[in-house]
Design a protein around this motif. Sequence first.
Motif, PDB file in Angstrom:
ATOM      1  N   GLN A  19       0.539  -1.063  -0.007  1.00  0.00           N
ATOM      2  CA  GLN A  19      -0.060  -0.032  -0.019  1.00  0.00           C
ATOM      3  C   GLN A  19       0.830   1.232  -0.160  1.00  0.00           C
ATOM      4  O   GLN A  19       0.724   1.960  -0.805  1.00  0.00           O
ATOM      5  CB  GLN A  19      -1.073  -0.101   1.054  1.00  0.00           C
ATOM      6  N   ALA A  20       1.929   1.041   0.924  1.00  0.00           N
ATOM      7  CA  ALA A  20       2.757   2.366   0.916  1.00  0.00           C
ATOM      8  C   ALA A  20       3.666   2.546  -0.506  1.00  0.00           C
ATOM      9  O   ALA A  20       3.650   3.750  -1.014  1.00  0.00           O
ATOM     10  CB  ALA A  20       3.818   2.228   1.933  1.00  0.00           C
ATOM     11  N   GLU A  49       2.491   1.719  -3.439  1.00  0.00           N
ATOM     12  CA  GLU A  49       1.544   2.158  -4.286  1.00  0.00           C
ATOM     13  C   GLU A  49       1.188   3.596  -4.234  1.00  0.00           C
ATOM     14  O   GLU A  49       1.281   4.512  -5.030  1.00  0.00           O
ATOM     15  CB  GLU A  49       0.332   1.397  -4.293  1.00  0.00           C
ATOM     16  N   GLU A  50       1.163   4.076  -3.089  1.00  0.00           N
ATOM     17  CA  GLU A  50       0.972   5.437  -2.757  1.00  0.00           C
ATOM     18  C   GLU A  50       2.179   6.327  -3.004  1.00  0.00           C
ATOM     19  O   GLU A  50       1.808   7.429  -3.751  1.00  0.00           O
ATOM     20  CB  GLU A  50       0.894   5.447  -1.103  1.00  0.00           C
ATOM     21  N   CYS A  51       3.254   5.814  -2.986  1.00  0.00           N
ATOM     22  CA  CYS A  51       4.439   6.518  -3.734  1.00  0.00           C
ATOM     23  C   CYS A  51       4.559   6.710  -5.217  1.00  0.00           C
ATOM     24  O   CYS A  51       4.806   7.627  -5.616  1.00  0.00           O
ATOM     25  CB  CYS A  51       5.730   5.728  -3.023  1.00  0.00           C
ATOM     26  N   ARG A  81       2.144   6.538  -6.960  1.00  0.00           N
ATOM     27  CA  ARG A  81       0.884   7.217  -7.571  1.00  0.00           C
ATOM     28  C   ARG A  81       1.190   8.768  -7.410  1.00  0.00           C
ATOM     29  O   ARG A  81       1.020   9.655  -8.088  1.00  0.00           O
ATOM     30  CB  ARG A  81      -0.412   7.021  -7.101  1.00  0.00           C
ATOM     31  N   SER A  82       1.902   9.064  -6.035  1.00  0.00           N
ATOM     32  CA  SER A  82       2.426  10.442  -5.799  1.00  0.00           C
ATOM     33  C   SER A  82       3.433  11.004  -6.841  1.00  0.00           C
ATOM     34  O   SER A  82       3.075  12.171  -7.483  1.00  0.00           O
ATOM     35  CB  SER A  82       2.809  10.473  -4.464  1.00  0.00           C
ATOM     36  N   ASP A 139      -1.704  16.939  -4.265  1.00  0.00           N
ATOM     37  CA  ASP A 139      -1.663  16.336  -3.069  1.00  0.00           C
ATOM     38  C   ASP A 139      -0.168  15.752  -2.738  1.00  0.00           C
ATOM     39  O   ASP A 139       0.398  14.793  -3.391  1.00  0.00           O
ATOM     40  CB  ASP A 139      -2.709  15.315  -2.738  1.00  0.00           C
ATOM     41  N   ALA A 181       1.941  12.300   0.751  1.00  0.00           N
ATOM     42  CA  ALA A 181       2.748  11.141   0.875  1.00  0.00           C
ATOM     43  C   ALA A 181       4.105  11.311   0.378  1.00  0.00           C
ATOM     44  O   ALA A 181       5.171  10.763   0.899  1.00  0.00           O
ATOM     45  CB  ALA A 181       2.212  10.070  -0.236  1.00  0.00           C
TER      46      ALA A 181
END
Length: 349
Positions: free
Chosen positions: A31-32, A34-36, A38-39, A321, A324
């Motif tokens: 999850q972390a 994927e967040e990275c 996408r950011s 945003d 992250a």
Amino acid sequence: MTWRMPAESAPHERTWMAFPCAGPTLGDTPQAAEECYRSWSAVAHSIAAFEPVTMVVDPSETGRARDLLGSDVEILEAPLDEFWMRDVGPTFVLDADRPEVLGAVDWIFNGWGDHEWSQWRKSAGMARIVAEASGAELVSSLLVNEGGGIHVDGAGTVLLTETVQLDPRRNPYADRARVEAELARTLGATHFVWLPRGLSRDYEQFGTNGHVDIVAGMPAPGQVLVHHQPDPDHPDHAVTRELRAFLAQQTDAAGRPFEIVDVPAPETITDDEGFVDWSYINHLVVNDGIVVCGFGEEKADAVAREILEQAYPGRRAVTVDSRAIFERGGGIHCITQQQPALRTEGATR
């Protein structure tokens, strides 16, 4: 050769970035990670609406990068172990005597001081890779430095921090005179404003020890944007007050006192790790626009866009945003590096 680093507001040829890959910055969970991914990709897409973007991608991540970036972003494959392009990549400069020549300053990068957690040996060669791909002339330097540790106005003034360039983990034998001489040679700097320190979180385990690009920046000669933390419960309330007072006593290269513009922090002051360093100063100026860090606070994000649009007339501010990215130690400015356009670098858009 007379190298000069133009202001970030001068016209760009493109922006360079580096795509996340396996390592401590990516995160410990799917999850972390994927967040990275996408950011970083969201920042790239936002910049691509204004100017070309080239993303350096480790071969292990090429497929994912193509899926997330699509046709908006050019991909260049190269080995990576860090992906903060402002710091691992070159600082681009122009030659006043040869207007057709682009230069790329190759600072020594040692993972912000060769910490036990930092992985940097692959990315230490990033400046040379980007220089070759961009057709730039390499400007070698023996100074350990990062692009996030300097900010110029394009007219001779450079902001830097005592705890970065004089950090004994970076340059154990340097003093102010040696650092200034090297920045004069590589950037064309003539006037040096040494901030005494950076924001509080930047001195924690995974910090940079005081990068200037989260604290202050110069949108134009004689003007400085300063991070303002209005909440007295945050340790940066005192820090930013002291930095503002310090800058109020400084001048630019032309001898003008700085016009100071306060840029308030968001209302949120803590996250799971402690006091945050959320800052709108860490924006990127692009052709006709400003890509601004967002923190999920509608009012504060809007105020920041308004202030920055006034500071950079004629540009449109867009918010991405960046929570992250900040969780991993930086912001939009930290993960990007602008390549100035040739010949017309003195103009603004």
